[in-house]
Write a protein that holds these residues in place. Sequence first.
Motif, PDB file in Angstrom:
ATOM      1  N   THR A 100      62.874  19.565 -50.045  1.00 24.20           N
ATOM      2  CA  THR A 100      62.713  20.763 -49.227  1.00 24.20           C
ATOM      3  C   THR A 100      63.749  21.805 -49.633  1.00 24.20           C
ATOM      4  O   THR A 100      64.951  21.535 -49.603  1.00 24.20           O
ATOM      5  N   VAL A 101      63.264  22.975 -49.999  1.00 25.82           N
ATOM      6  CA  VAL A 101      64.141  24.058 -50.427  1.00 25.82           C
ATOM      7  C   VAL A 101      64.561  24.911 -49.234  1.00 25.82           C
ATOM      8  O   VAL A 101      65.730  25.281 -49.083  1.00 25.82           O
ATOM      9  N   SER A 102      63.615  25.242 -48.370  1.00 26.71           N
ATOM     10  CA  SER A 102      63.916  26.043 -47.185  1.00 26.71           C
ATOM     11  C   SER A 102      62.895  25.741 -46.108  1.00 26.71           C
ATOM     12  O   SER A 102      61.780  25.299 -46.395  1.00 26.71           O
ATOM     13  N   GLN A 103      63.272  25.981 -44.855  1.00 25.57           N
ATOM     14  CA  GLN A 103      62.342  25.823 -43.747  1.00 25.57           C
ATOM     15  C   GLN A 103      62.777  26.696 -42.584  1.00 25.57           C
ATOM     16  O   GLN A 103      63.961  26.968 -42.389  1.00 25.57           O
ATOM     17  N   ASN A 104      61.776  27.135 -41.838  1.00 24.36           N
ATOM     18  CA  ASN A 104      62.020  27.985 -40.678  1.00 24.36           C
ATOM     19  C   ASN A 104      61.045  27.587 -39.581  1.00 24.36           C
ATOM     20  O   ASN A 104      59.832  27.528 -39.795  1.00 24.36           O
ATOM     21  N   PHE A 105      61.578  27.280 -38.400  1.00 24.50           N
ATOM     22  CA  PHE A 105      60.749  26.880 -37.273  1.00 24.50           C
ATOM     23  C   PHE A 105      61.157  27.698 -36.057  1.00 24.50           C
ATOM     24  O   PHE A 105      62.334  27.750 -35.695  1.00 24.50           O
ATOM     25  N   GLU A 106      60.189  28.349 -35.423  1.00 21.75           N
ATOM     26  CA  GLU A 106      60.442  29.115 -34.215  1.00 21.75           C
ATOM     27  C   GLU A 106      59.422  28.715 -33.154  1.00 21.75           C
ATOM     28  O   GLU A 106      58.232  28.573 -33.455  1.00 21.75           O
ATOM     29  N   ASN A 107      59.887  28.543 -31.928  1.00 19.96           N
ATOM     30  CA  ASN A 107      59.025  28.141 -30.830  1.00 19.96           C
ATOM     31  C   ASN A 107      59.329  29.027 -29.625  1.00 19.96           C
ATOM     32  O   ASN A 107      60.424  28.965 -29.064  1.00 19.96           O
ATOM     33  N   GLY A 108      58.396  29.887 -29.241  1.00 23.65           N
ATOM     34  CA  GLY A 108      58.587  30.770 -28.100  1.00 23.65           C
ATOM     35  C   GLY A 108      57.612  30.433 -26.989  1.00 23.65           C
ATOM     36  O   GLY A 108      56.494  29.977 -27.241  1.00 23.65           O
TER      37      GLY A 108
ATOM     38  N   SER B   1      63.264  29.223 -29.162  1.00 31.33           N
ATOM     39  CA  SER B   1      64.185  28.312 -29.829  1.00 31.33           C
ATOM     40  C   SER B   1      63.955  28.344 -31.330  1.00 31.33           C
ATOM     41  O   SER B   1      62.846  28.584 -31.803  1.00 31.33           O
ATOM     42  N   LYS B   2      65.039  28.102 -32.069  1.00 35.14           N
ATOM     43  CA  LYS B   2      64.976  28.034 -33.517  1.00 35.14           C
ATOM     44  C   LYS B   2      65.778  26.824 -33.962  1.00 35.14           C
ATOM     45  O   LYS B   2      66.949  26.678 -33.604  1.00 35.14           O
ATOM     46  N   ILE B   3      65.156  25.936 -34.718  1.00 37.51           N
ATOM     47  CA  ILE B   3      65.784  24.688 -35.154  1.00 37.51           C
ATOM     48  C   ILE B   3      65.914  24.712 -36.668  1.00 37.51           C
ATOM     49  O   ILE B   3      64.966  25.044 -37.387  1.00 37.51           O
ATOM     50  N   ASP B   4      67.094  24.352 -37.162  1.00 39.66           N
ATOM     51  CA  ASP B   4      67.381  24.500 -38.594  1.00 39.66           C
ATOM     52  C   ASP B   4      66.629  23.501 -39.465  1.00 39.66           C
ATOM     53  O   ASP B   4      66.157  23.837 -40.545  1.00 39.66           O
TER      54      ASP B   4
ATOM     55  N   ARG C 100      53.900  30.214 -28.575  1.00 44.58           N
ATOM     56  CA  ARG C 100      53.721  30.656 -29.959  1.00 44.58           C
ATOM     57  C   ARG C 100      54.677  29.867 -30.847  1.00 44.58           C
ATOM     58  O   ARG C 100      55.872  29.819 -30.586  1.00 44.58           O
ATOM     59  N   GLN C 101      54.118  29.239 -31.870  1.00 41.82           N
ATOM     60  CA  GLN C 101      54.920  28.408 -32.765  1.00 41.82           C
ATOM     61  C   GLN C 101      54.669  28.803 -34.216  1.00 41.82           C
ATOM     62  O   GLN C 101      53.520  29.013 -34.609  1.00 41.82           O
ATOM     63  N   ARG C 102      55.724  28.881 -34.995  1.00 49.27           N
ATOM     64  CA  ARG C 102      55.605  29.229 -36.413  1.00 49.27           C
ATOM     65  C   ARG C 102      56.472  28.282 -37.235  1.00 49.27           C
ATOM     66  O   ARG C 102      57.649  28.075 -36.939  1.00 49.27           O
ATOM     67  N   LEU C 103      55.874  27.703 -38.279  1.00 48.53           N
ATOM     68  CA  LEU C 103      56.591  26.834 -39.207  1.00 48.53           C
ATOM     69  C   LEU C 103      56.343  27.306 -40.624  1.00 48.53           C
ATOM     70  O   LEU C 103      55.195  27.491 -41.038  1.00 48.53           O
ATOM     71  N   GLU C 104      57.432  27.497 -41.381  1.00 49.89           N
ATOM     72  CA  GLU C 104      57.350  27.876 -42.786  1.00 49.89           C
ATOM     73  C   GLU C 104      58.287  26.969 -43.577  1.00 49.89           C
ATOM     74  O   GLU C 104      59.477  26.864 -43.262  1.00 49.89           O
ATOM     75  N   VAL C 105      57.752  26.310 -44.609  1.00 52.98           N
ATOM     76  CA  VAL C 105      58.535  25.376 -45.408  1.00 52.98           C
ATOM     77  C   VAL C 105      58.228  25.601 -46.886  1.00 52.98           C
ATOM     78  O   VAL C 105      57.065  25.764 -47.266  1.00 52.98           O
TER      79      VAL C 105
END
Length: 442
Positions: A258-266, A293-296, A225-230
């Motif tokens: 880029t103002v903000s970003q969030n990436f999660e990979n489970g 994992s979460k990468i900044d 499961r992967q989620r990316l928000e930018v």
Amino acid sequence: MKGWVVMQGKPLKMIVIAAILAAVYGAEPLLADQFHYANLLMGDRAMGMGGAFCAVADDASGLVYNPAGIAFAQSNEISASGNAFYQRQQTYKKTIGQNDYLESSKGSVAPFLGSLVKLENLAPGLAFAFGFFNRDAELKTQDDLIENELNISRFHRTQNIRAQTGGFGVAASKRLFSSLAAGVSLSYLAVDELVQDYQDVLATVDTDDEDNIPDTPQLLTQNLRQRLEVSIVEIGMGLQYSLLPNVSLGVNFKVPTTVSQNFENGFEQTTIQSKDGFNTITDSISRTVAGKSKIDNPFGGLPSEYRLGLAWFASTGVLWTMDVSHYTAIKGDLDIYTREAVTNYATGLEWYITPNVPVRFGVFTNNDARPEIDETKTDQADHIDYTGYSMFFVWAQPNSQVALGGIYQGGKGKAQKIAKSTAVQDVEATSYTIAFSATQNI
């Protein structure tokens, strides 16, 4: 996701099983398509002319193509364009044995909705525009089952992708002279991707060298499961200049931040080995590995865009346009989001067959910003370059226009759907869009 390897050689069983293990446990993060910049064409007239609109840009979509152009608009207007239906398909040749692997997505989306207002009462030659737009959208649902292929009893995969890149923008433009205008735009963009992928492989493992000992059934599963928000703010600046009474030149550049970003990979990966087969639960060994994992700073941002356009008003009923667009290279903390510099080309024609029936044609490129496949490396992203064609028929009235048409994109490229393998697959890709647009002068 990386696909499933099938290799020829000996001993065949062990090669196949080792390849399956590499495929399951070597899978990389998944992602939707952020690497083609012309997946959706926006704007009423621009959509019909292949996106070649920088030197015209005299409607609300000027905030996308060149904000300077809105200063030359003839009247206030409301403009909308919508895709009634789109379908995309990628075919990976001979990926599992001799089987092709097919990925497809379809859905509907509105590329642009906006309005343009002339502010001559405030200052001569001043105009303002705003709009909502979608640069890309994807809705993919996969459910694949391949059985009895090269010692693999069963390969099963389900995948769901929901992705969208959209935003809101405003633009203002002022005629500095009768033949020259300058404009600025400010846009907010949001990238939202959600990918869920499940795979399982049932096969047999030759655990020893003795032919009289039965092979061991093994089940390998993987759930990702992967989620990316930018969130992105983009500033644009443009100029439009009439070189001759019937020739205009447009220049526009856009710089995103880029103002903000969030990436999660489970992920969760399970191996089950059973001497008695999977009809019973006795005498089995199971192992499960899970993680998150979460990468900044994975994304790196969107590229800066530099666009140059030329328009020739050949007569009152014929307009020819051409655009060249260059996008800069981007490097993120995750290699999968690395983009190379890319240049795209577009040309379009608007021809009034009668005073009420113009026809619009367009040809454009939609090149891939990902690196070319290197056959000495593994786990590389696809690389597919597209060529697109658009054609729209329009019904024009003094204060309104309605257009209906289609856009086709076709491309070929290379891919590595097999984890931990240098094997390269040929890819054939197509995209079809049935679209409509409407403009009302007010």
